[in-house]
Design a protein around this motif. Structure first.
Motif, PDB file in Angstrom:
ATOM      1  N   GLU A  45      -9.707  14.040  -9.197  1.00 48.30           N
ATOM      2  CA  GLU A  45     -10.483  14.399  -7.940  1.00 48.30           C
ATOM      3  C   GLU A  45     -11.310  15.722  -7.994  1.00 48.30           C
ATOM      4  O   GLU A  45     -12.396  15.529  -7.441  1.00 48.30           O
ATOM      5  N   ILE A  49     -15.461  15.894  -7.513  1.00 48.20           N
ATOM      6  CA  ILE A  49     -16.225  16.871  -6.764  1.00 48.20           C
ATOM      7  C   ILE A  49     -17.091  17.639  -7.356  1.00 48.20           C
ATOM      8  O   ILE A  49     -18.156  17.893  -6.913  1.00 48.20           O
ATOM      9  N   ILE A  52     -20.115  15.795  -8.240  1.00 48.46           N
ATOM     10  CA  ILE A  52     -20.893  15.562  -7.244  1.00 48.46           C
ATOM     11  C   ILE A  52     -21.938  17.060  -7.031  1.00 48.46           C
ATOM     12  O   ILE A  52     -23.002  16.794  -6.662  1.00 48.46           O
ATOM     13  N   ILE A 107     -24.021  16.308   3.116  1.00 50.21           N
ATOM     14  CA  ILE A 107     -22.947  16.431   3.484  1.00 50.21           C
ATOM     15  C   ILE A 107     -22.380  15.825   4.965  1.00 50.21           C
ATOM     16  O   ILE A 107     -21.540  14.984   4.870  1.00 50.21           O
ATOM     17  N   GLY A 110     -22.979  12.123   4.925  1.00 47.06           N
ATOM     18  CA  GLY A 110     -21.942  11.399   4.120  1.00 47.06           C
ATOM     19  C   GLY A 110     -22.851  10.518   2.857  1.00 47.06           C
ATOM     20  O   GLY A 110     -22.288   9.561   2.321  1.00 47.06           O
ATOM     21  N   SER A 113     -21.532   9.945  -1.278  1.00 45.30           N
ATOM     22  CA  SER A 113     -20.336  10.717  -1.385  1.00 45.30           C
ATOM     23  C   SER A 113     -20.447  12.325  -1.367  1.00 45.30           C
ATOM     24  O   SER A 113     -19.368  12.785  -1.717  1.00 45.30           O
ATOM     25  N   SER A 115     -20.029  13.693   1.277  1.00 40.37           N
ATOM     26  CA  SER A 115     -19.263  14.351   2.184  1.00 40.37           C
ATOM     27  C   SER A 115     -18.003  14.859   1.575  1.00 40.37           C
ATOM     28  O   SER A 115     -16.977  15.557   2.101  1.00 40.37           O
ATOM     29  N   GLU A 116     -17.772  14.469   0.188  1.00 42.12           N
ATOM     30  CA  GLU A 116     -16.372  14.945  -0.548  1.00 42.12           C
ATOM     31  C   GLU A 116     -16.331  16.474  -0.668  1.00 42.12           C
ATOM     32  O   GLU A 116     -15.512  17.045  -1.130  1.00 42.12           O
TER      33      GLU A 116
END
Length: 141
Positions: A45, A49, A52, A107, A110, A113, A115-116
């Motif tokens: 995870e 991030i 991104i 962000i 969204g 992605s 928004s992560e």
């Protein structure tokens, strides 16, 4: 065998090619070895991030100085270089400021992605773009 090695050492082009190939191979080995360490340190995870964030940073930093650092390399004199440096630094500062609301908007929407990413990442992105853009300008100056 010794004749082949002596011939390789004397031929500059072949020697340069061998140097380039061994350097590239060594860089690939270092990258592969470091990826093992990175996967031990971060969860999947966290790596997502980071990826991104790096996708935004890589795109935005290519716009940061509007390529004025390349123009400084072909200046006729120091005065012209100084003017381009000042103009490029202003552009970098402006683009760094614009990167904060741009990432915040991505962000919030969204989009792709984004928004992560955590809420504080636009400010870190602004500082990152500013630092890297100014580094590119100073390096070319």
């Amino acid at each position: 065998m010794n004749d082949v090695i002596a011939t390789l050492k004397k031929d500059r082009i072949l020697s340069s090619i061998i140097t380039l190939l061994t350097g590239t191979a060594l860089a690939q080995v270092i990258t592969a070895a470091s990826m093992v360490v990175v996967t031990w340190l971060y969860s999947p995870e966290a790596l997502g991030i980071i990826s991104i964030y790096l996708s935004f940073f890589s795109f935005w930093v290519s716009l940061a100085s509007w390529r004025y650092e390349g123009a400084m390399l072909v200046c006729n004199d120091d005065e012209e270089s100084d003017h381009l440096f000042r103009l490029g630094s202003i552009v970098v500062f402006t683009m760094a400021l614009l990167s904060v609301p741009a990432l915040y908007l991505l962000i919030s929407l969204g989009f792709l992605s984004f928004s992560e990413l955590p809420g504080w990442s636009p400010f870190v992105a602004g500082l990152s773009v500013l630092g890297f853009g100014l580094y590119m300008m100073y390096r070319s100056w």
